[in-house]
Design a protein around this motif. Structure first.
Motif, PDB file in Angstrom:
ATOM      1  N   PRO A   6      71.137  83.492-103.888  1.00 20.62           N
ATOM      2  CA  PRO A   6      70.128  83.141-102.870  1.00 20.62           C
ATOM      3  C   PRO A   6      69.003  84.165-102.857  1.00 20.62           C
ATOM      4  N   GLU A   7      67.860  83.748-102.397  1.00 19.04           N
ATOM      5  CA  GLU A   7      66.702  84.650-102.353  1.00 19.04           C
ATOM      6  C   GLU A   7      67.006  85.888-101.511  1.00 19.04           C
ATOM      7  N   TYR A   8      66.545  87.041-102.010  1.00 15.73           N
ATOM      8  CA  TYR A   8      66.677  88.335-101.343  1.00 15.73           C
ATOM      9  C   TYR A   8      68.129  88.837-101.294  1.00 15.73           C
ATOM     10  N   PHE A   9      69.004  88.281-102.134  1.00 14.68           N
ATOM     11  CA  PHE A   9      70.326  88.851-102.375  1.00 14.68           C
ATOM     12  C   PHE A   9      70.367  89.297-103.828  1.00 14.68           C
ATOM     13  N   GLN A  10      70.925  90.474-104.083  1.00 17.32           N
ATOM     14  CA  GLN A  10      70.919  91.016-105.444  1.00 17.32           C
ATOM     15  C   GLN A  10      72.260  91.617-105.795  1.00 17.32           C
ATOM     16  N   ASP A  11      72.607  91.499-107.093  1.00 14.50           N
ATOM     17  CA  ASP A  11      73.702  92.298-107.632  1.00 14.50           C
ATOM     18  C   ASP A  11      73.187  93.710-107.873  1.00 14.50           C
ATOM     19  N   VAL A  12      74.075  94.675-107.788  1.00 16.14           N
ATOM     20  CA  VAL A  12      73.730  96.056-108.144  1.00 16.14           C
ATOM     21  C   VAL A  12      74.498  96.394-109.412  1.00 16.14           C
ATOM     22  N   LEU A  13      73.764  96.683-110.476  1.00 16.89           N
ATOM     23  CA  LEU A  13      74.356  96.873-111.800  1.00 16.89           C
ATOM     24  C   LEU A  13      74.409  98.356-112.151  1.00 16.89           C
ATOM     25  N   PRO A  14      75.228  98.707-113.173  1.00 17.94           N
ATOM     26  CA  PRO A  14      75.187 100.087-113.651  1.00 17.94           C
ATOM     27  C   PRO A  14      73.808 100.356-114.262  1.00 17.94           C
ATOM     28  N   PRO A  15      73.261 101.552-114.129  1.00 16.42           N
ATOM     29  CA  PRO A  15      73.801 102.726-113.431  1.00 16.42           C
ATOM     30  C   PRO A  15      73.377 102.806-111.956  1.00 16.42           C
ATOM     31  N   GLU A  16      72.615 101.795-111.464  1.00 16.34           N
ATOM     32  CA  GLU A  16      72.164 101.835-110.068  1.00 16.34           C
ATOM     33  C   GLU A  16      73.347 101.845-109.106  1.00 16.34           C
ATOM     34  N   ALA A  17      74.402 101.093-109.435  1.00 17.39           N
ATOM     35  CA  ALA A  17      75.574 101.064-108.555  1.00 17.39           C
ATOM     36  C   ALA A  17      76.212 102.449-108.479  1.00 17.39           C
ATOM     37  N   ASP A  18      76.226 103.148-109.590  1.00 14.77           N
ATOM     38  CA  ASP A  18      76.784 104.502-109.594  1.00 14.77           C
ATOM     39  C   ASP A  18      75.939 105.430-108.722  1.00 14.77           C
TER      40      ASP A  18
END
Length: 389
Positions: A6-18
């Motif tokens: 949905p709009e304005y929802f995002q996954d957080v991927l490596p390395p940002e999640a770290d």
């Protein structure tokens, strides 16, 4: 298109999640060292409890659903502060000062701005049980420490006081709708429209309300406020509080904005907003909200702040950290011991699985373990030179 969010929802991927997780741990440790105890409220509550003491803005931002067990309306939390107030008032039931902190995802029906997420990670600290401004000073200092440790330069911390607006409109006969309109006009600093709406009011109140949007700047603004605002006891008390707070925080970039009245139906005294990191919007918001706990059967003095950990993390540079070490799945004696020793030193060691040669760089591996001269060495993944034994 099942993978589209949905709009304005995002996954957080490596390395940002770290980076996000490292910052979360770091800041929760800061809270712990200041005596703030961690609480973890539920993601979903009965709606009437979740919105207790909150203004209309929070009501509109809250996702609602029906509980299949009870048939009652539930809400997905849009702000954790009322939940923590409930915990202090009803579950902990302490007699003295209580310091609590929290960190978790909240959900908003609409984004706060064009660049904001609808799933902020809200991190905050709350202090209950002390009505004096010493609590407000402690909370503002803690906020400044959080931003300093997060390495986000703080350009200014704006102070305001909801009590000023309450004192002024309290001398009028305006209904709730009219008060809400004036509140919105002051927040927007829409002086022409504000001037039109104030025409029917008493000259003293009209002059004071029109003065609020221009009373901003450094702490010397408070002296100007004493000159142009009415000499009423509640006005003088509010300005005295702001003066004392500014004087107690000489090392911080304190400024004043007397038209910043966020949370008029929620806050009860001093409010503040921290800016920095080249962000046009506030990085953190806070203030005093003494009345919220009353709905849970125990009104307690309360002050605190919260921020969006996602937004804060985005303003940090990527840490310059070593990558992982690739270890063979099997090898000469001592392999497991060597791997354990590396992990004990804080190194990330990834065990190689067969059939994936040439792809380990994708997982962050930049070094590998090799058996050489009867010992395990760590060399570059390309095999160029020993890094250490």
């Amino acid at each position: 298109m099942r993978w589209v969010l949905p709009e304005y929802f995002q996954d957080v991927l490596p390395p940002e999640a770290d980076k996000l997780e490292r910052l979360r741990r770091q800041l929760l440790d800061v809270f712990r060292l200041h005596g703030y105890q961690l609480v973890v409220p539920p993601l979903v509550e009965y709606l009437d409890s979740l919105l207790t003491g909150a203004g209309q803005d929070l009501r509109l931002r809250t996702f609602k659903l029906v509980d299949q067990l009870s048939g009652r309306t539930l809400g997905v939390r849009a702000d954790m502060t009322p939940q923590v107030a409930r915990i202090d008032a009803h579950l902990l039931n302490r007699q003295g000062v209580s310091r609590l902190c929290y960190c978790g995802a909240v959900a908003h029906t609409l984004p706060a701005s064009l660049t904001a997420s609808r799933e902020p990670i809200q991190l905050g600290a709350e202090l209950y049980g002390h009505a004096g401004i010493e609590a407000d000073i402690e909370i503002i200092r803690l906020l400044a420490d959080v931003l300093r440790i997060a390495e986000v330069p703080t350009s200014r911390i704006d102070l305001g006081h909801v009590g000023l607006f309450r004192a002024l409109v309290g001398r009028t006969s305006l209904d709730d709708d009219a008060v809400r309109e004036l509140f919105g006009l002051l927040q927007a600093k829409d002086v022409p429209t504000l001037s039109e709406r104030l025409v029917p009011l008493d000259a003293t109140v009209r002059s004071a309300l029109l003065a609020l949007p221009r009373l901003y700047g450094d702490a010397t603004v408070l002296a100007e406020a004493r000159r142009v605002l009415p000499d009423w006891p509640e006005v003088v008390a509010a300005l005295d509080e702001l003066d004392r707070i500014a004087a107690a925080l000489p090392g911080l970039p304190i400024s004043v904005d007397l038209a910043d009245l966020r949370g008029y139906h929620y806050h009860s005294g001093v409010v503040f907003a921290a800016y920095g990191g080249h962000s046009p919007s506030a990085l953190a918001l806070g203030g005093r909200y003494d009345a919220v706990g009353q709905a849970f059967g125990r009104g307690r003095p309360a002050t605190g702040f919260s921020l969006d950990l996602r937004e804060l993390a985005q303003r940090l540079p990527a840490p310059d950290l070593p990558g992982a070490i690739l270890a063979p799945a099997s090898g000469p004696a001592g392999l497991k011991e060597a791997v354990s020793a590396l992990r004990a030193r804080g190194e990330i060691v990834v065990e190689a699985l067969p059939g994936h040669e040439g792809s380990w760089g994708e997982t962050g591996c930049d070094r590998q373990m090799v058996w050489h001269d009867e010992q395990w060495l760590v060399v570059s993944l390309e095999g160029e030179g020993a890094a250490h034994g």
